[in-house]
Design a protein around this motif. Structure first.
Motif, PDB file in Angstrom:
ATOM      1  N   ILE A  20       0.843  -1.214   0.000  1.00  0.00           N
ATOM      2  CA  ILE A  20       0.000   0.000   0.000  1.00  0.00           C
ATOM      3  C   ILE A  20       0.877   1.263   0.000  1.00  0.00           C
ATOM      4  CG2 ILE A  20      -1.561   1.395   1.465  1.00  0.00           C
ATOM      5  CD1 ILE A  20      -2.741  -1.372   2.359  1.00  0.00           C
ATOM      6  N   GLU A  21       2.037   1.165   0.629  1.00  0.00           N
ATOM      7  CA  GLU A  21       2.869   2.372   0.759  1.00  0.00           C
ATOM      8  C   GLU A  21       3.819   2.600  -0.423  1.00  0.00           C
ATOM      9  OE1 GLU A  21       4.062   4.087   4.274  1.00  0.00           O
ATOM     10  OE2 GLU A  21       3.182   2.588   5.590  1.00  0.00           O
ATOM     11  N   VAL A  22       3.866   1.672  -1.363  1.00  0.00           N
ATOM     12  CA  VAL A  22       4.764   1.859  -2.515  1.00  0.00           C
ATOM     13  C   VAL A  22       4.285   3.052  -3.349  1.00  0.00           C
ATOM     14  CG1 VAL A  22       5.446   0.873  -4.746  1.00  0.00           C
ATOM     15  CG2 VAL A  22       5.548  -0.539  -2.681  1.00  0.00           C
ATOM     16  N   GLY A  23       5.173   4.025  -3.558  1.00  0.00           N
ATOM     17  CA  GLY A  23       4.945   5.126  -4.505  1.00  0.00           C
ATOM     18  C   GLY A  23       3.582   5.782  -4.424  1.00  0.00           C
ATOM     19  N   THR A  24       2.890   5.763  -5.553  1.00  0.00           N
ATOM     20  CA  THR A  24       1.578   6.403  -5.699  1.00  0.00           C
ATOM     21  C   THR A  24       0.604   5.371  -6.287  1.00  0.00           C
ATOM     22  OG1 THR A  24       2.036   7.002  -7.975  1.00  0.00           O
ATOM     23  CG2 THR A  24       2.713   8.595  -6.302  1.00  0.00           C
ATOM     24  N   PRO A  25      -0.698   5.688  -6.333  1.00  0.00           N
ATOM     25  CA  PRO A  25      -1.628   4.735  -6.961  1.00  0.00           C
ATOM     26  C   PRO A  25      -1.209   4.383  -8.391  1.00  0.00           C
ATOM     27  CG  PRO A  25      -2.850   6.425  -5.784  1.00  0.00           C
ATOM     28  CD  PRO A  25      -1.405   6.826  -5.724  1.00  0.00           C
TER      29      PRO A  25
END
Ligand SMILES: Cc1cc2nc3c(=O)[nH]c(=O)nc-3n(C[C@H](O)[C@H](O)[C@H](O)COP(=O)(O)OP(=O)(O)OC[C@H]3O[C@@H](n4cnc5c(N)ncnc54)[C@H](O)[C@@H]3O)c2cc1C
Length: 329
Positions: free
Chosen positions: A97-102
């Protein structure tokens, strides 16, 4: 970028057949979030690109006897939203969930995330011919090293960039690799390699003609897990330091613990002193703080990244408290 030919095989076998044993000649492409940037910056200059997205599994399936098998072509976004993954391996879901952006999560894949190359600005700049590009030095010790390793550095001081690598090691995952000679199973803890003068150009044991096809997570058993990432701001960027904690309890005390730190070393960094500090103790504010102290005791920061020691300490402490269900900031 340098011109290259492009193939898009439909099966794992075809994809492996399209790769080459010669490093740099042929490269697999998944979501392209990392590889395209390196192509555009002339940091990678392959002759051929093999798109593996249609060739590799993109699903999560149950393993006989418990555990889950995650296909390498699965998007990070789909992993983050997978209910069974979130239930059995919450730290994997939290890391995803915390990787980069959507947008990045929607394009990036599990295989690409685990195999992405370092974010070191010297490595990413074609004008700095560092160890990783066949040169004879790492520019970070005498240069700008704010985000570099505080553990295990030298001859290269990169930190491993993958958020999914850390919980994979903490949960005791195994990676399935496929190549011309068949498949091999490699524990995640042995997949990522410390830099030495002989292997400094790579970050793992994957051969140039192999693919990582699956992440296999063992049946979790009765463990508690926690995950905590620290960033400069709550926006798209890699963490400064983070940690995953997986503990098995014996009543109210810890029977065994696995504590792995990310963004602090060239590999997901196991904090064995912190694990030992927790065993036999209850999980609370004091024991979490003592384990976090132990986790960073042997840190060796460079000239500009001393601040990462405290950040890593905080990440470990809060990951332990998260595992215990104790609310942190
Ligand atoms: C602004 C920004 C913020 C980011 N923040 C984070 C973050 O917080 N945490 C994090 O982990 N990442 C972060 N990323 C990185 C991003 O998540 C990865 O680049 C992405 O997940 C890579 O996946 P991909 O499928 O696009 O890989 P690709 O770019 O297609 O491939 C990456 C590398 O892996 C190789 N590869 C791909 N698939 C396989 C396979 N199956 N087997 C073997 N080798 C393979 C490729 O050859 C290439 O070298 C961020 C990126 C950006 C741009």
């Amino acid at each position: 970028m340098k011109p290259f030919s492009y193939v898009s095989p439909r099966t794992e076998k075809e994809a492996i057949g399209a790769l080459s044993a010669e490093p740099e000649k042929v490269m697999p492409l998944a979501g392209g979030q990392d590889l395209l940037a390196r192509l555009k910056d002339y940091v990678a200059q392959p002759d051929r690109i093999v798109n593996v997205k249609a060739a590799l599994d993109a699903t999560v399936s149950p393993m006989p006897g418990g555990g889950l098998k995650i296909g390498a072509a699965m998007k990070v976004a789909d992993l983050a939203e997978h209910a069974e993954v979130a239930k059995l391996y919450p730290a994997i879901a939290l890391a995803a969930i915390e990787v980069g952006t959507p947008q990045i999560r929607n394009q990036g894949t599990v295989g690409g995330n685990l195999n992405q190359r370092p974010r070191c600005w010297y490595f990413r700049n074609e004008e700095f011919v560092c160890f990783k590009k066949g040169g004879n030095q790492c520019f970070s010790p005498a240069g700008e090293n704010q985000f570099h390793a505080i553990f295990g550095g030298g001859p290269s001081f990169i930190v491993h960039p993958s958020s999914l690598a850390v919980p994979s090691v903490a949960y005791g995952a195994t990676f399935r690799l496929a190549g011309p000679k068949g498949e091999r199973m490699v524990p995640a803890a042995e997949y990522f390699t410390m830099p030495t003068l002989q292997n400094v150009k790579t970050e793992n044991v994957l051969a140039p003609n192999e693919l990582l096809t699956h992440v296999i997570l063992p049946a979790p058993g009765a463990v508690k897990s926690g995950h905590y990432e620290v960033r400069y701001k709550a926006s798209h960027d890699w963490p400064i330091a983070f940690a995953t904690v997986v503990v098995a309890m014996n009543g109210d005390t810890v029977r065994s613990a696995r504590i792995v730190m990310g963004a602090v070393a060239p590999i997901p960094w196991r904090a064995q002193a912190a694990e030992a500090a927790l065993v036999g103790k209850p999980l609370n504010e004091q024991t979490a703080a003592a384990a976090a102290d132990a986790a960073v005791r042997d840190a060796r920061p460079l000239s500009q990244n001393g601040y990462k020691v405290q950040v890593a300490r905080t990440a470990v402490k809060r990951a332990i408290l998260n595992a215990a269900g104790i609310k942190t900031v």
